[in-house]
Design a protein around this motif. Structure first.
Motif: not given
Length: 356
Positions: A58-69
């Motif tokens: 879940l942490k990796i997913r949130k980091q990927i979403e923040s990087l996408h933003g």
């Protein structure tokens, strides 16, 4: 009828078989890659279902979403920079073109160029322009309150024929009336000394310069003190929470939060309100660059404020106070809402804390 040799037929059949084998091998490699990717996917899914690795996934997913933003914002910024560079380039081309045209006109018309009508026509045009300017000046001066309406009209041709004594007396009358209007206007300023002696243009030299300068300094100090008090005064403030108010709050809402902790948050909110409206009441020309940006942000936020209420946002709290807007802060905000100290209004994704 042409007959092919058996050796040639054997070679052609071997080549076709080899081509088929190569294509089959390529197909097998592609299928193998697909199977390996599916295996990796299922392994990752099975690992993500484990309780020990679920938080990491879940942490990796949130980091990927923040990087996408962040990448999306960088793309928008690059696009805006490209558009600005294009507009600046067009502006530069326009300026260069205008400069070339001006250079061409300067080269085409030499310094000794004269009007087609000769010197007499130029002189007559200058006289007409002078007469129009003097007429506009007379109309403007005649509109001044207290200006003598019986003052004779003057022009560039006969101005020397007017006696010097009458012109000087009229000027003295105008100065006296203007000074009288100034004294009345200055006397209305709060803190201005009422016992200040009246001055005029004729006897102003008889007043000591030190007394006049001291009176001016006193007036400036009082006016500046009044301005500072007015700017430092906030429009409203949040009242502190009393133990009686805290006793009326349900237990599930206040938990272990004490009255002192709530009043500390109230004090920080009042500090943010005071700092915000001190900047809002100043003139933009007397601010620094950061305060000017904050001032224009306040103007943008107040466009949709049709009720004219006093409010702050979380950005003001983070800017003017050391307080963090965490979960405990939001619990105290709920308590203040219950005590009717403030309200929450959500406008275009921004939460406004309106003071009751």
């Amino acid at each position: 009828m042409q007959v092919t040799h058996p050796r040639v037929m054997a070679e052609s059949s071997e080549s076709s078989c080899s081509q088929r084998l190569l294509s089959d091998l390529d197909t097998l490699d592609a299928e193998r890659e697909k199977i390996s990717s599916l295996k990796r996917f299922f392994r990752f899914t099975l690992k993500g279902q484990k309780s020990s690795l679920k938080y990491v996934v879940l942490k990796i997913r949130k980091q990927i979403e923040s990087l996408h933003g962040l990448l999306k914002k960088i793309g928008f910024g690059c696009q805006e920079n490209i558009e600005q560079a294009t507009s600046l380039k067009e502006l530069q081309d326009t300026v260069e073109m205008e400069q070339n045209e001006a250079q061409h006109l300067q080269e085409a018309f030499p310094n000794g160029f004269s009007a087609p009508g000769g010197c007499e026509s130029v002189e007559s045009q200058r006289c007409d322009v002078r007469q129009r300017v003097n007429e506009a000046k007379r109309k403007k001066v005649a509109a001044v309150p207290g200006f003598p309406s019986d003052m004779p009209a003057t022009s560039t041709d006969d101005s020397r024929e007017i006696p010097a004594e009458s012109v000087e007396s009229q000027r003295c009358d105008v100065r006296q009336r203007v000074n009288e209007a100034k004294r009345k206007k200055v006397a209305a300023v709060p803190g201005f000394p009422s016992d200040m002696p009246a001055t005029s243009t004729d006897d102003s030299r008889e007043i000591p310069a030190e007394s006049v300068e001291s009176q001016r300094c006193d007036v400036r100090q009082r006016v500046n003190e009044t301005k500072r008090k007015k700017a430092a005064k906030s429009p409203v403030s949040i009242l502190p929470v009393t133990p009686e108010d805290l006793g009326e709050i349900p237990m599930y809402m206040k938990c272990r939060i004490t009255c002192d902790q709530i009043n500390a948050v109230v004090e920080n909110l009042n500090k943010a309100i005071t700092s915000k409206y001190r900047i809002r009441n100043q003139a933009p020309s007397s601010m620094s660059a950061a305060d000017r940006n904050t001032y224009y942000r306040y103007l943008r936020e107040e466009r949709s404020n049709k009720e004219g209420c006093v409010f702050i946002v979380e950005e003001d709290i983070q800017l003017f106070t050391p307080m963090k807007t965490d979960k405990r802060f939001h619990k105290i905000i709920v308590i203040l809402r219950h005590c009717r100290r403030l309200k929450e209004i959500h406008v275009s994704g921004i939460t406004r804390y309106v003071i009751c």
